[in-house]
Scaffold this active site. Structure first.
Site, PDB file in Angstrom:
ATOM      1  N   THR A  81      10.870  -8.243 -12.185  1.00  0.00           N
ATOM      2  CA  THR A  81      10.399  -9.239 -12.426  1.00  0.00           C
ATOM      3  C   THR A  81       8.668  -9.503 -11.159  1.00  0.00           C
ATOM      4  O   THR A  81       9.040  -9.228 -10.030  1.00  0.00           O
ATOM      5  CB  THR A  81      11.319 -10.798 -11.950  1.00  0.00           C
ATOM      6  OG1 THR A  81      12.910 -10.412 -12.823  1.00  0.00           O
ATOM      7  CG2 THR A  81      10.635 -12.024 -12.420  1.00  0.00           C
ATOM      8  N   SER A 126      -3.509  -2.582  -1.125  1.00  0.00           N
ATOM      9  CA  SER A 126      -2.620  -3.850  -0.443  1.00  0.00           C
ATOM     10  C   SER A 126      -3.200  -4.328   0.420  1.00  0.00           C
ATOM     11  O   SER A 126      -4.073  -4.996   0.926  1.00  0.00           O
ATOM     12  CB  SER A 126      -2.473  -2.647   1.196  1.00  0.00           C
ATOM     13  OG  SER A 126      -1.054  -3.408   2.231  1.00  0.00           O
ATOM     14  N   GLY A 127      -2.343  -5.776  -0.304  1.00  0.00           N
ATOM     15  CA  GLY A 127      -3.047  -7.382   0.098  1.00  0.00           C
ATOM     16  C   GLY A 127      -3.326  -8.184   1.536  1.00  0.00           C
ATOM     17  O   GLY A 127      -4.511  -8.254   1.752  1.00  0.00           O
ATOM     18  N   HIS A 128      -2.289  -7.772   2.538  1.00  0.00           N
ATOM     19  CA  HIS A 128      -2.025  -7.969   4.022  1.00  0.00           C
ATOM     20  C   HIS A 128      -3.398  -7.420   5.284  1.00  0.00           C
ATOM     21  O   HIS A 128      -3.143  -7.930   6.126  1.00  0.00           O
ATOM     22  CB  HIS A 128      -0.606  -7.674   4.455  1.00  0.00           C
ATOM     23  CG  HIS A 128      -0.801  -6.174   5.053  1.00  0.00           C
ATOM     24  ND1 HIS A 128      -0.810  -5.742   5.981  1.00  0.00           N
ATOM     25  CD2 HIS A 128       0.598  -5.180   4.138  1.00  0.00           C
ATOM     26  CE1 HIS A 128      -0.242  -4.739   6.474  1.00  0.00           C
ATOM     27  NE2 HIS A 128      -0.074  -4.558   5.079  1.00  0.00           N
ATOM     28  N   CYS A 138       5.894   6.154  19.369  1.00  0.00           N
ATOM     29  CA  CYS A 138       7.361   5.985  19.673  1.00  0.00           C
ATOM     30  C   CYS A 138       7.913   6.805  18.897  1.00  0.00           C
ATOM     31  O   CYS A 138       8.948   5.652  18.338  1.00  0.00           O
ATOM     32  CB  CYS A 138       7.657   4.938  20.612  1.00  0.00           C
ATOM     33  SG  CYS A 138       8.775   5.455  21.703  1.00  0.00           S
ATOM     34  N   GLY A 166       1.067  -1.222  -0.125  1.00  0.00           N
ATOM     35  CA  GLY A 166       0.271   0.319  -0.157  1.00  0.00           C
ATOM     36  C   GLY A 166       0.613   1.345   0.172  1.00  0.00           C
ATOM     37  O   GLY A 166       0.469   2.363  -0.499  1.00  0.00           O
ATOM     38  N   GLN A 194      -7.504   0.778   4.344  1.00  0.00           N
ATOM     39  CA  GLN A 194      -8.606  -0.431   5.206  1.00  0.00           C
ATOM     40  C   GLN A 194      -9.643  -0.520   4.214  1.00  0.00           C
ATOM     41  O   GLN A 194     -10.439  -0.835   5.172  1.00  0.00           O
ATOM     42  CB  GLN A 194      -8.335   1.217   6.031  1.00  0.00           C
ATOM     43  CG  GLN A 194      -7.265   1.141   6.961  1.00  0.00           C
ATOM     44  CD  GLN A 194      -7.170  -0.337   7.642  1.00  0.00           C
ATOM     45  OE1 GLN A 194      -7.701  -1.246   8.450  1.00  0.00           O
ATOM     46  NE2 GLN A 194      -5.564  -0.202   8.042  1.00  0.00           N
ATOM     47  N   ASN A 248      -7.421   4.638   9.199  1.00  0.00           N
ATOM     48  CA  ASN A 248      -6.845   3.263   9.637  1.00  0.00           C
ATOM     49  C   ASN A 248      -6.808   3.558  11.433  1.00  0.00           C
ATOM     50  O   ASN A 248      -6.456   2.630  11.860  1.00  0.00           O
ATOM     51  CB  ASN A 248      -5.554   3.513   9.157  1.00  0.00           C
ATOM     52  CG  ASN A 248      -4.504   4.013   9.235  1.00  0.00           C
ATOM     53  OD1 ASN A 248      -4.988   5.470   8.744  1.00  0.00           O
ATOM     54  ND2 ASN A 248      -3.563   4.749   9.897  1.00  0.00           N
TER      55      ASN A 248
END
Ligand SMILES: *Cc1c(COP(=O)(O)O)cnc(C)c1O
Length: 398
Positions: free
Chosen positions: A248, A210-212, A336, A82, A190, A162
């Site tokens: 690739t 984004s895939g994850h 942080c 993403g 999201q 998000n």
């Protein structure tokens, strides 16, 4: 090595409530990817059967993703994340349009993949307007209209936030950008598994995924670029992705991305209903049992799986650590950086004072969560917050 008593877990059961950060791979996605890691290892650009098979897998994946977005296959580019898709859209359009203008409009609550890309462009001489949001994190489409200038070359607004889950009025903003003929990029990372992605209905020109974030593999993404929108490549080299992104192809990752998006979109209603029921229990339970807590983000126009809060008198970080010891995985908006806790830029933009923004907690549900997970959180939170408030109040006295 003896474990640090402060971080030693005190429970066996793990409760994952951080699906906005990432999601586990769906086993059906793992299965679809497997051949492209083992037997079908040909380079998709090569000229033999094994390579053609890999090429076909990419073509099929691209057709599927395009179909889900109501786009043409040639308008989909597979990327590594993403973050790459956001950078590609923002920098790619800015570089392509630099002779037409140098003004970009975005919002103060974007993901850092957009905000740090526009800050980088500012160093190169571009000018960026960061639109404010209201107390719920909403961008006002009229404010977008007022910010557009003759030299505006790009508008980038996220679909859903998000941190607090607020869903932006993308269609209304698109009416404005279309009337003025300014390319409109939407960070839909999201929203990928939760909302409708039809690019024509939304009226957007570029869209990042984004895939994850929807039970696909990490390190995969896609960018939709509407035909006729000029966008320069960021990665130069071979002619992959029609010369718009060299390298690739991540064949297994592309197959996994497309499979995950297909599953997420076809099971969207059921998953949303499930998440929303658990989310509403979480929100009602936390607001009802703990004093000095507020729900952040929009009360209704929010992602079905997002329950985010600010707690008075507790730091988000200590809350996270205490929850982690009880096997509950959550998130805080504060980051942080160099030893000090920076309150979330999203909550600050929504008008929360830094003191309150430092006490943020985000719980994001997923399809594998159950009522037992919600019960566990509601069981431990009231006592935990009370205990941490006492400790932090005492620390402030010394
Ligand atoms: C997670 C996220 C990103 C970044 O995606 P990655 O694939 O992790 O690089 C960008 N925008 C939003 C809104 C996100 O939630």
């Amino acid at each position: 090595m003896t474990p640090n008593p402060e971080t030693r877990p005190i429970v066996e059961t793990l409760t994952y409530l951080d699906h906005a950060a990432t999601t586990p791979l769906d086993p059906r996605v793992t299965a679809a990817m497997e051949p492209y890691w083992s037997t079908v290892y040909g380079n998709p650009s090569s000229m033999y059967q094994l390579a053609r098979e890999a090429r076909r897998a990419i073509d099929t994946a691209r057709d599927e993703v395009a179909g889900l977005l109501g786009a043409r296959a040639a308008e989909i580019i597979f990327t590594s994340s993403g973050s790459e898709s956001d950078n590609f859209a923002v920098k790619g359009v800015a570089f392509a349009q630099r002779d037409h203008g140098r003004h970009i409009i975005t919002s103060q609550v974007e993901h850092h993949a957009v905000l740090h890309a526009t800050e980088f462009l500012e160093q190169l001489g571009f000018e960026v307007t960061y639109l404010p949001v209201d107390q719920f994190g909403m961008v006002d489409p009229d404010a977008v209209a007022r910010a557009i200038r003759d030299d505006t070359i790009l508008i980038s607004i996220m679909y859903a936030n998000n941190e607090v889950g607020t869903i932006q009025p993308i269609e209304e903003i698109a009416k404005v950008t279309r009337a003025r003929g300014v390319p409109f990029h939407v960070d839909a990372v999201q929203a990928g598994g939760a909302l409708d992605l039809s690019v024509d209905r939304l009226g957007v020109d570029l869209l990042s995924l984004s895939g994850h974030k929807f039970y696909g593999p990490k390190g995969t993404g896609a960018l939709y670029i509407r035909r006729g929108t000029s966008c320069w490549p960021l990665i130069h080299g071979g002619g992959q992705e029609r010369g718009r992104r060299a390298g690739t192809e991540n064949v297994a990752g592309i197959v996994g991305f497309a499979t995950a998006l297909k599953l997420a979109q076809s099971e969207r209603n059921a998953n949303n209903q499930h998440s929303q029921r658990l989310r509403d229990r979480l929100i009602a339970g936390i607001l009802g049992s703990i004093p000095g807590v507020r729900l952040t983000g929009h009360p209704d126009r929010r992602l079905c799986n997002n329950a985010s809060f600010v707690f008075e008198g507790v730091s988000g970080e200590s809350l996270l650590l205490a929850l982690d010891r009880r096997g509950i995985m959550a998130s805080t908006g504060s980051a942080c950086t160099s030893g000090s806790l920076e309150p979330s830029h999203v909550l600050l933009a929504m008008g929360y004072p830094p003191r309150l923004a430092a006490g943020s907690l985000r719980l994001t549900l997923g399809k594998d969560n159950s009522d037992a997970d919600v019960d566990r959180v509601l069981d431990v939170m009231p006592g935990l917050v009370e205990q941490l408030r006492r400790i932090e109040a005492e620390a402030r006295l010394v």
